[in-house]
Motif scaffolding. Structure first.
Motif, PDB file in Angstrom:
ATOM      1  N   GLN A 680      16.194   7.613   8.292  1.00  0.00           N
ATOM      2  CA  GLN A 680      16.250   6.468   7.388  1.00  0.00           C
ATOM      3  C   GLN A 680      17.615   5.807   7.536  1.00  0.00           C
ATOM      4  N   SER A 681      17.754   5.112   8.650  1.00  0.00           N
ATOM      5  CA  SER A 681      19.088   4.562   8.899  1.00  0.00           C
ATOM      6  C   SER A 681      19.284   3.213   8.262  1.00  0.00           C
ATOM      7  N   GLY A 682      18.186   2.641   7.799  1.00  0.00           N
ATOM      8  CA  GLY A 682      18.332   1.283   7.264  1.00  0.00           C
ATOM      9  C   GLY A 682      18.254   0.236   8.356  1.00  0.00           C
ATOM     10  N   ARG A 683      18.179   0.672   9.582  1.00  0.00           N
ATOM     11  CA  ARG A 683      18.132  -0.297  10.684  1.00  0.00           C
ATOM     12  C   ARG A 683      16.694  -0.490  11.102  1.00  0.00           C
ATOM     13  N   ILE A 684      16.245  -1.683  10.972  1.00  0.00           N
ATOM     14  CA  ILE A 684      14.824  -1.956  11.157  1.00  0.00           C
ATOM     15  C   ILE A 684      14.397  -1.764  12.601  1.00  0.00           C
ATOM     16  N   GLN A 685      15.320  -2.028  13.516  1.00  0.00           N
ATOM     17  CA  GLN A 685      14.926  -1.884  14.911  1.00  0.00           C
ATOM     18  C   GLN A 685      14.623  -0.427  15.219  1.00  0.00           C
ATOM     19  N   TYR A 687      13.479   1.682  13.049  1.00  0.00           N
ATOM     20  CA  TYR A 687      12.186   2.008  12.454  1.00  0.00           C
ATOM     21  C   TYR A 687      11.074   1.591  13.402  1.00  0.00           C
ATOM     22  N   MET A 688      11.218   0.417  13.958  1.00  0.00           N
ATOM     23  CA  MET A 688      10.161  -0.104  14.812  1.00  0.00           C
ATOM     24  C   MET A 688      10.039   0.743  16.047  1.00  0.00           C
ATOM     25  N   LEU A 689      11.172   1.172  16.561  1.00  0.00           N
ATOM     26  CA  LEU A 689      11.158   1.995  17.758  1.00  0.00           C
ATOM     27  C   LEU A 689      10.421   3.299  17.506  1.00  0.00           C
TER      28      LEU A 689
END
Lengths: 709, 169, 102
Positions: A680-685, A687-689
């Motif tokens: 849960q890094s907060g980085r959407i990219q 998450y998408m990856l």
């Protein structure tokens, strides 16, 4: 009411009195003694009715009043218990009822009923006197008054049960109840250590005898299958028992049973070597001494031997043992009695000696003589004890008056001259003393002792005869010594000067018993006394019919008569002579240490028996076995359990359960959490990856599962 | 290879090439401009597919509105217009692999479909594609509802965008 | 003439490129650019299926129009968000906009 029913009912009032007093009337002293005396009166009444009917029944020996019931089922038959009054039982019932009643009445006065409560009295200690309204010290009432009456009621129950029973089992039950009451009553003043020790000693010593008696009863039961007199005394049974022999000392079965039963009597009737409890039993109140240790309980031992006489007399070896022990005891304790200074001790040893007489009589086969002496002895010994109690009471008056409590009111050397101060006591005590000594013709003791001498003489047991004669001489001697020191002369101490007569509740029984002490002898005058042809002795005819074969009266012998006269009168005279001027123990030539210390038998027993028993109990069993072995084993178990626990804790619980499972799951969860958290890094990219990677993975998996498989 | 096919290939190359430029250029304005090229190529593709209306809509809406909007946004985030360092983040190689895998997966899935290689059917004569589209968009038993909902969606997006970006000074 | 597969492969490739852009670009606006590419690829797909299927079924085109509308609104809102974030945090780098984390 039929006689049988009445006989069943005789032991009942005292036991009811016991329960009533214990449960209900304990607080109320008047009610307690009324219940007790009422019960004694009822039993007395029943006993008198039965006695009157008994003497009116011809052939009572062959067909006694009997009634029995089935009690314990045993295999194919029943153990029966019941009641039986044959001639022997009738005369014993007579004296038991009278002495019990007299002693109950006496106890009211002895325990100072009507006096105020003591200043410092506590339950468990003797009463010490109270201060009345004038400031004088007066005797105080016994704090445990009701308890005393409860116990003596229980005791009376035991004695009556023993007398009316028709089998050895209930006899033994009554025997043991009396043993219990003896313990309770000797230790009546339980706060006194000497009383406690005496109670335990009495119980233990009689217990030794009781064990052997129980063995005898068991042997009898296994040999005959019954304990009832009517079954045992059938001639077929007796014959079988007499002929079967046992491996012990070559005795026949009858002899062995008789010996075992007799050992019970040695304990209960204080014969040598189990006599040691009776002098110590004087710690109890005087009515206890009178009842238990003169008239009834110790008589029970002799009564049992008389009752079992048909069985015991079958083996001459047993009879010899009995005769020996009886004779030895008679002379042995008579020698001790001459050196005693306590008024009750003298009487205690006198009792032992007289019981020895009775036992010796049985040993030489003088059945009727023994029974006769049993009855007369009960009356005059009870009289003597009650009289000594009266004397002690008088002395205690003096002690309270002077206030010097160090003076022993029981020491004869502190007395003197009491005949003027306590006349009724004096005359009755004199009658009793003369009866004990065998004063000729007037007293009952003469007739019964004479019978014993006749029996021994005509039986050919000269050793027994001579020894008993010497013992009789000593008896008269110490009795006169006692009377002289106590009543004659002048008072030797202040306390004696202030003694006065005791109340009627104490002197009335003395008078009644004195009447019997004189009169009862005349029922047993032998038929050919002095060569006269008198009627046959009623007592002999009546009691003798108890046996299957009526024993013959001993023929009159001038030697015997002369010996009786000489020993009785001579003993009395010499006793008076020696002691009329003695005022202090130092002047008493017979204060020989050996005699005074009872031949050191107690010390011997203590050394040989008591101390090893204590060592065994205290050191061996308690320290080594109980604490060392058993507790040690238990401690080992404890330690083992402890070690196992520690091992489990340290090697399994802590590392595996705590660390591995407990902490381990925590750490694993934390580790997972810590490592999953960056997802849960907060980085959407990112998450998408991740979602794409998972999508491709699932696609691959589905492809694999659906297409290839 | 027919002329259409060659034309198609050229258009395809243009689209893909400019798309690659969109995702790799450092300068964002350049990226937006490359996007315009891509969108234009897609419009041509629509025309090839006889979806003439869509081709025009593509140009007007996408290029005329959306791309412009992008340029506005880039300018409004002006400070960062000049790139500092690489424009691709650290895991760009992994992303490339994923993209390739995705493309491979799509390709393989499509390839197993048996209609993959069919050719276009001819238009029926006097088929008014645009008119039919218009009818479809407003006919109650066709697609008027999605149409209306799409307009509501646009309204909502409008209001939302204004609200979010509102400068409350 | 032109098989359907060519269109489909083209749209798949465009989609993958757009995906790469979404995943790899640092700038948030650039990410939205990538999304636009992906949406265009979807449109190509839809229209080619319309053309290569039953032409009288307008669903393909209608869907493409809807996609237009959606793409437009999404871009508008997305850029509004980026601008709003830029005003607050002074950054448009996607990796730095990571408050919604653990």
């Amino acid at each position: 009411m039929t006689t049988e029913t009445l006989i069943w009912l005789i032991p009942l009032p005292p036991i009811l009195a016991f329960f009533l007093i214990v449960l209900f009337t304990n607080r109320n002293k008047a009610l307690s003694h009324s219940v007790a005396i009422g019960a004694a009166l009822l039993s007395w009444l029943g006993a008198m009715i039965v006695f009157v009917r008994a003497i009116g029944t011809p052939d009572l020996g062959k067909t006694p009043f009997a009634s029995f019931a089935n009690w314990i089922p045993t295999a194919d038959t029943w153990l029966k218990i019941g009641v039986q009054i044959d001639p022997l039982g009738a005369v014993v019932l007579f004296f038991v009822a009278w002495t019990v009643l007299m002693i109950f009445i006496y106890s009211v006065g002895y325990h100072n009923y009507g006096q105020p409560a003591g200043d410092h009295d506590q339950p468990g200690l003797q009463p010490h006197g109270a201060t009345d309204e004038h400031g004088h010290q007066v005797p105080s009432i016994e704090p445990m008054y009701s308890r005393f009456f409860a116990f003596i009621s229980l005791f009376a129950f035991g004695m009556f049960t023993l007398v009316v029973s028709d089998n050895l089992l209930t006899l033994f039950a009554g025997w043991e109840i009396m043993g219990l009451c003896s313990y309770l009553l000797i230790g009546f003043w339980y706060a006194k250590e000497s009383a406690r020790n005496a109670a335990v000693k009495a119980f233990m010593t009689t217990r030794v005898g009781d064990v052997f008696m129980l063995l005898g009863i068991a042997f009898l039961y296994s040999a005959t299958g019954s304990l009832s007199y009517r079954d045992i005394f059938q001639s077929q049974v007796l014959h079988t028992l007499a002929t079967v022999s046992t491996p012990i000392f070559g005795l026949s079965a009858a002899g062995l049973i008789g010996l075992l039963l007799f050992i019970g009597t040695i304990g209960k009737s204080a014969q040598f070597p189990l006599h040691v409890w009776l002098p110590d039993a004087m710690e109890g109140p005087t009515p206890v001494s009178a009842m238990i240790h003169a008239a009834t309980m110790v008589s029970a031992g002799v009564y049992m031997v008389i009752r079992m006489f048909p069985l015991i007399s079958l083996d001459p070896k047993t009879m010899t043992v009995i005769a020996f022990i009886g004779t030895f005891t008679a002379i042995f304790s008579a020698t001790i009695a001459v050196a005693q200074n306590d008024i009750k001790r003298v009487l205690a040893y006198s009792t032992i000696s007289q019981l020895g007489f009775m036992i010796a009589a049985l040993g030489v086969g003088a059945y009727v003589a023994a029974a006769f002496h049993l009855v007369t002895h009960a009356f005059f010994k009870a009289l003597l004890f009650l009289g000594s109690g009266s004397v002690i009471h008088g002395m205690e008056h003096g002690v309270l008056h002077t206030g010097d409590h160090k003076v022993d009111p029981q020491n004869m050397f502190n007395m003197g001259g009491l005949r003027k101060l306590m006349p009724v006591t004096f005359w009755t005590f004199l009658i009793g003393g003369f009866a004990l000594s065998g004063f000729p013709l007037l007293t009952a003791g003469f007739w019964s002792k004479d019978e014993i001498f006749s029996g021994a003489f005509s039986n050919g047991s000269f050793v027994v005869f001579v020894t008993l004669a010497v013992a009789a001489f000593l008896t008269a001697f110490y009795t006169m010594r006692q009377i002289t020191l106590t009543f004659l002369g002048v008072p030797r101490t202040e306390e004696a000067k202030h003694a006065h007569e005791t109340p009627w509740t104490m002197t009335l029984p003395l008078v009644v018993l004195a009447i019997f002490a004189i009169g009862y002898g005349w029922v047993g005058i032998p038929q050919d006394f002095l060569g006269l042809h008198l009627n046959p002795s009623w007592f002999h005819e009546f009691v003798g019919s108890t046996l299957a074969v009526m024993p013959a009266e001993s023929p009159f012998s001038w030697i015997v008569f002369g010996t009786s006269l000489v020993v009785a009168l001579g003993g009395l005279f010499f006793g008076w002579l020696a002691y009329r001027n003695v005022t202090a123990p130092e002047q008493d030539k017979l204060q020989i240490p050996l005699l005074k210390n009872k031949y050191y038998i107690d010390e011997l027993y203590s050394f040989v028996l008591i101390k090893p028993a204590y060592w065994f109990a205290e050191t061996f069993v308690y320290q080594w076995l109980d604490k060392g072995l058993i507790d040690g084993t238990l401690h080992l178990f404890g330690k083992a359990a402890n070690s196992i626990g520690l091992v489990v804790r340290n090697y399994f619980d802590l590392p595996v359960i705590n660390r591995f499972f407990g902490d381990g799951t925590a750490h694993a969860t934390q580790w997972f959490g810590r490592n999953l958290r960056p997802i849960q890094s907060g980085r959407i990219q990112q998450y998408m990856l991740v979602s794409l990677i998972v999508l491709l993975a699932i696609a691959g998996l589905l492809y694999y599962l659906l297409v290839i498989v | 290879m027919t002329a259409m096919q060659i034309f198609f290939l050229i258009v395809g190359l243009v689209i893909l090439g400019s798309a690659l430029m969109v995702v790799t250029t450092r300068n964002l304005i350049h990226a937006a401009l490359w996007l315009i090229v891509t969108l234009f190529g897609v419009a041509v593709l629509f025309a090839i597919l006889d979806a003439s209306f869509l081709a025009v809509v593509q140009v007007v809406v996408y290029i005329g509105a959306i791309a412009i909007l992008f340029i506005f946004a880039v300018m409004l985030t002006h400070k960062e217009m000049r790139d500092r360092g690489p424009q691709l983040n650290n895991s760009w190689w992994l992303n490339a692999i994923i993209s390739l895998l995705t493309f491979g997966g799509l390709f393989w899935m499509l390839q197993s479909w048996n209609g993959f290689s069919k050719t276009a059917a001819d238009f029926p004569s006097s088929f008014d594609a645009v008119g039919q589209l218009g009818k479809a968009l407003i006919s109650p038993d066709a697609f008027v509802l999605p149409f209306e909902v799409a307009s509501v969606l646009l309204l909502a997006a409008l209001v939302g965008a204004v609200y979010i970006a509102f400068n409350r000074k | 003439m032109i098989p359907l597969s060519w269109f489909l492969i083209l749209s798949a490739a465009l989609f993958s490129i757009g995906l790469f852009g979404v995943l790899s670009r640092k700038n948030a606006v650039a990410i939205l650019l990538g999304i636009e590419l992906m949406l265009n690829a979807v449109n190509i797909n839809l229209v080619s299926f319309w053309r290569y299927g039953d032409v009288s079924q307008m669903a393909g085109q209608v869907f493409a129009i809807i996609v237009f509308a959606v793409a437009a609104s999404e871009v508008a809102v997305g850029l509004a968000l980026v601008i709003s974030v830029y005003r607050r945090r002074n950054t448009v780098i996607a990796d730095e906009i990571d408050l919604m984390k653990w």
